[in-house]
Design a protein around this motif. Structure first.
Motif, PDB file in Angstrom:
ATOM      1  N   LYS A   1       4.207  -0.743  -4.366  1.00  0.00           N
ATOM      2  CA  LYS A   1       4.680   0.331  -5.228  1.00  0.00           C
ATOM      3  C   LYS A   1       4.445  -0.016  -6.699  1.00  0.00           C
ATOM      4  CE  LYS A   1       6.812   3.219  -2.331  1.00  0.00           C
ATOM      5  NZ  LYS A   1       6.297   2.658  -1.087  1.00  0.00           N
ATOM      6  N   GLY A   2       3.899   0.927  -7.426  1.00  0.00           N
ATOM      7  CA  GLY A   2       3.695   0.725  -8.855  1.00  0.00           C
ATOM      8  C   GLY A   2       2.523  -0.147  -9.199  1.00  0.00           C
ATOM      9  N   ALA A   3       1.860  -0.735  -8.206  1.00  0.00           N
ATOM     10  CA  ALA A   3       0.686  -1.570  -8.453  1.00  0.00           C
ATOM     11  C   ALA A   3      -0.568  -0.713  -8.277  1.00  0.00           C
ATOM     12  CB  ALA A   3       0.684  -2.766  -7.502  1.00  0.00           C
ATOM     13  N   ASN A   4      -1.724  -1.366  -8.166  1.00  0.00           N
ATOM     14  CA  ASN A   4      -2.963  -0.615  -8.003  1.00  0.00           C
ATOM     15  C   ASN A   4      -4.012  -1.489  -7.336  1.00  0.00           C
ATOM     16  OD1 ASN A   4      -4.252  -2.228 -10.097  1.00  0.00           O
ATOM     17  ND2 ASN A   4      -3.138  -0.978 -11.584  1.00  0.00           N
ATOM     18  N   MET A   5      -5.243  -1.010  -7.275  1.00  0.00           N
ATOM     19  CA  MET A   5      -6.296  -1.663  -6.518  1.00  0.00           C
ATOM     20  C   MET A   5      -6.794  -2.953  -7.165  1.00  0.00           C
ATOM     21  SD  MET A   5      -9.357   1.027  -7.311  1.00  0.00           S
ATOM     22  CE  MET A   5      -9.838   1.439  -8.998  1.00  0.00           C
ATOM     23  N   LEU A   6      -6.235  -3.323  -8.302  1.00  0.00           N
ATOM     24  CA  LEU A   6      -6.657  -4.554  -8.986  1.00  0.00           C
ATOM     25  C   LEU A   6      -5.608  -5.654  -8.910  1.00  0.00           C
ATOM     26  CD1 LEU A   6      -8.237  -2.940 -12.176  1.00  0.00           C
ATOM     27  CD2 LEU A   6      -9.459  -4.096 -10.338  1.00  0.00           C
TER      28      LEU A   6
ATOM     29  N   HIS B   1     -14.873  -6.322   1.153  1.00  0.00           N
ATOM     30  CA  HIS B   1     -13.515  -5.927   0.773  1.00  0.00           C
ATOM     31  C   HIS B   1     -13.533  -4.484   0.285  1.00  0.00           C
ATOM     32  CE1 HIS B   1     -12.109 -10.215   0.583  1.00  0.00           C
ATOM     33  NE2 HIS B   1     -13.397 -10.390   0.339  1.00  0.00           N
ATOM     34  N   LEU B   2     -12.462  -3.767   0.572  1.00  0.00           N
ATOM     35  CA  LEU B   2     -12.229  -2.455  -0.030  1.00  0.00           C
ATOM     36  C   LEU B   2     -10.782  -2.425  -0.505  1.00  0.00           C
ATOM     37  CD1 LEU B   2     -13.524   0.455  -0.476  1.00  0.00           C
ATOM     38  CD2 LEU B   2     -12.043   1.147   1.406  1.00  0.00           C
ATOM     39  N   SER B   3     -10.601  -2.230  -1.801  1.00  0.00           N
ATOM     40  CA  SER B   3      -9.256  -2.173  -2.370  1.00  0.00           C
ATOM     41  C   SER B   3      -8.961  -0.733  -2.765  1.00  0.00           C
ATOM     42  CB  SER B   3      -9.158  -3.097  -3.590  1.00  0.00           C
ATOM     43  OG  SER B   3      -7.846  -3.090  -4.102  1.00  0.00           O
ATOM     44  N   LEU B   4      -7.944  -0.168  -2.132  1.00  0.00           N
ATOM     45  CA  LEU B   4      -7.660   1.259  -2.235  1.00  0.00           C
ATOM     46  C   LEU B   4      -6.555   1.554  -3.244  1.00  0.00           C
ATOM     47  CD1 LEU B   4      -8.101   4.122  -0.937  1.00  0.00           C
ATOM     48  CD2 LEU B   4      -6.251   3.525   0.649  1.00  0.00           C
ATOM     49  N   ASN B   5      -6.787   2.524  -4.108  1.00  0.00           N
ATOM     50  CA  ASN B   5      -5.713   3.076  -4.930  1.00  0.00           C
ATOM     51  C   ASN B   5      -4.991   4.131  -4.093  1.00  0.00           C
ATOM     52  OD1 ASN B   5      -5.362   1.873  -7.387  1.00  0.00           O
ATOM     53  ND2 ASN B   5      -6.428   3.431  -8.576  1.00  0.00           N
ATOM     54  N   MET B   6      -3.850   3.760  -3.531  1.00  0.00           N
ATOM     55  CA  MET B   6      -3.068   4.721  -2.768  1.00  0.00           C
ATOM     56  C   MET B   6      -2.378   5.698  -3.722  1.00  0.00           C
ATOM     57  SD  MET B   6      -1.525   2.086   0.069  1.00  0.00           S
ATOM     58  CE  MET B   6      -0.972   3.367   1.186  1.00  0.00           C
ATOM     59  N   ARG B   7      -1.805   6.742  -3.169  1.00  0.00           N
ATOM     60  CA  ARG B   7      -1.181   7.754  -4.029  1.00  0.00           C
ATOM     61  C   ARG B   7      -0.032   7.208  -4.856  1.00  0.00           C
ATOM     62  NH1 ARG B   7      -1.220  12.990   0.009  1.00  0.00           N
ATOM     63  NH2 ARG B   7      -2.493  11.727   1.400  1.00  0.00           N
TER      64      ARG B   7
ATOM     65  N   ASP C   1      -3.554   8.120   3.687  1.00  0.00           N
ATOM     66  CA  ASP C   1      -4.437   7.379   2.779  1.00  0.00           C
ATOM     67  C   ASP C   1      -5.205   6.287   3.526  1.00  0.00           C
ATOM     68  OD1 ASP C   1      -3.346   8.983   0.853  1.00  0.00           O
ATOM     69  OD2 ASP C   1      -2.195   7.395  -0.141  1.00  0.00           O
ATOM     70  N   ILE C   2      -4.504   5.532   4.369  1.00  0.00           N
ATOM     71  CA  ILE C   2      -5.152   4.453   5.124  1.00  0.00           C
ATOM     72  C   ILE C   2      -6.183   5.016   6.092  1.00  0.00           C
ATOM     73  CG2 ILE C   2      -4.795   2.575   6.772  1.00  0.00           C
ATOM     74  CD1 ILE C   2      -1.989   2.256   5.578  1.00  0.00           C
ATOM     75  N   ALA C   3      -5.852   6.090   6.769  1.00  0.00           N
ATOM     76  CA  ALA C   3      -6.788   6.694   7.713  1.00  0.00           C
ATOM     77  C   ALA C   3      -8.073   7.118   7.015  1.00  0.00           C
ATOM     78  CB  ALA C   3      -6.141   7.893   8.402  1.00  0.00           C
ATOM     79  N   ALA C   4      -7.948   7.648   5.801  1.00  0.00           N
ATOM     80  CA  ALA C   4      -9.138   8.057   5.044  1.00  0.00           C
ATOM     81  C   ALA C   4      -9.987   6.839   4.683  1.00  0.00           C
ATOM     82  CB  ALA C   4      -8.714   8.805   3.785  1.00  0.00           C
ATOM     83  N   ALA C   5      -9.344   5.743   4.290  1.00  0.00           N
ATOM     84  CA  ALA C   5     -10.091   4.538   3.941  1.00  0.00           C
ATOM     85  C   ALA C   5     -10.801   3.958   5.157  1.00  0.00           C
ATOM     86  CB  ALA C   5      -9.146   3.498   3.332  1.00  0.00           C
ATOM     87  N   ILE C   6     -10.122   3.959   6.299  1.00  0.00           N
ATOM     88  CA  ILE C   6     -10.740   3.437   7.518  1.00  0.00           C
ATOM     89  C   ILE C   6     -11.924   4.310   7.931  1.00  0.00           C
ATOM     90  CG2 ILE C   6     -10.358   3.084   9.998  1.00  0.00           C
ATOM     91  CD1 ILE C   6      -7.586   2.023   9.287  1.00  0.00           C
TER      92      ILE C   6
END
Length: 292
Positions: free
Chosen positions: A50-55, A71-77, A106-111
């Motif tokens: 929460k409050g973090a991001n893909m970095l 690797h894939l790092s996702l920016n979730m909502r 969100d995870i399903a879309a990334a997968i």
């Protein structure tokens, strides 16, 4: 349970990445950083808290330390406590407005994106509330090869006691939230004393209604192996130890001696453990880039 010793802090390295966009089934477009690896059909999908991001956290150091896997790092909502963009064509979502089921979408879309890129083995690696989603995703969609749970949030009710510690405070807040929802104002913000600093009426009610044990039940619906680690100095150290023992799938891990929630100075411990875990899944050794 064995305590994992402290390593040296890794130096910095220059790595290449690409920014990609991923569309969810409900129409959101999410940013992600893709770190390809030559001839690797294995990828780690990184989920932030929460409050973090893909970095942040493991997504900051694992791509450089484990360069032989992708690797894939996702920016979730919920990234950066995101909120309404004030665009008339977008609904309010993410951050203080977050619906808990959004994470699964969100995870399903990334997968789905990763399958389209040709990846065969997907290992979901989540930190904090990203660890909640990595476990809660379960087998609700395309199965994953393994799950790395780093200091995972295991209930969304914990913060309620921080926000409303006094007698009757929580029930009064929930009564107020229900009134807002009943009058067609579910996204109206309620001020909080810490962490989020604010949350929508609907999101507060959703968290309060979440049954205890939901996360562990979801984790146990999936038979894929688990690596679970956390900082030994965190106040949930004992709780995580108990949860690790209750995971039905093959599960390894334990506390990182001296570490806190962010693993600063303990990056090599995490990298070594994740490399060994992925190697066991694939049968192919995963090299850890040495400190510079």
């Amino acid at each position: 349970m064995a305590v994992i010793p402290r390593p040296k802090t890794p130096g910095l390295a220059r790595i290449s990445t690409e920014l990609v966009t991923i569309e969810t089934a409900d129409g959101w477009v999410l940013d992600a950083l893709h770190y390809p690896a030559r001839e690797s059909r294995t990828v780690l999908l990184h989920l932030h808290g929460k409050g973090a991001n893909m970095l942040g956290v493991q997504a900051r150091f694992l791509p450089e330390m484990l360069p032989t896997v992708a690797h894939l790092s996702l920016n979730m909502r919920c990234h950066d406590l995101a909120y309404n963009t004030d665009r008339g064509d977008r609904p309010v979502a993410g951050g203080m407005y977050e619906r808990l089921d959004d994470g699964k979408v969100d995870i399903a879309a990334a997968i789905s994106f990763l399958r389209g890129e040709g990846y065969e083995l997907i290992v979901v690696c989540g930190h904090s509330s990203g660890g909640y989603y990595a476990g809660e995703y379960g087998v609700t969609g395309d199965p994953v090869a393994g799950r790395v749970l780093l200091s995972p949030l295991f209930t969304n009710t914990t913060a309620l006691g921080w926000w409303y510690p006094g007698d009757g405070e929580l029930e009064a807040a929930l009564t107020h939230a229900r009134a807002l929802v009943d009058t067609g104002r579910p996204d109206e913000i309620i001020a909080l004393p810490s962490w989020y600093w604010a949350i929508s009426a609907r999101s507060l009610l959703e968290r309060a209604a979440q049954p205890e044990g939901l996360w562990l039940d979801a984790v146990n619906r999936d038979s894929s192996p688990v690596l679970m680690m956390w900082g030994e100095t965190e106040d949930r150290n004992a709780a995580w130890s108990g949860l690790l023992a209750q995971i039905d799938a093959p599960a390894v891990g334990g506390p990182i001696d001296g570490s806190d929630h962010w693993y600063g100075g303990y990056e090599t411990v995490v990298a070594d453990a994740v490399a060994g875990f992925v190697s066991g899944l694939t049968g192919v050794p995963v090299a850890v880039r040495a400190s510079e």
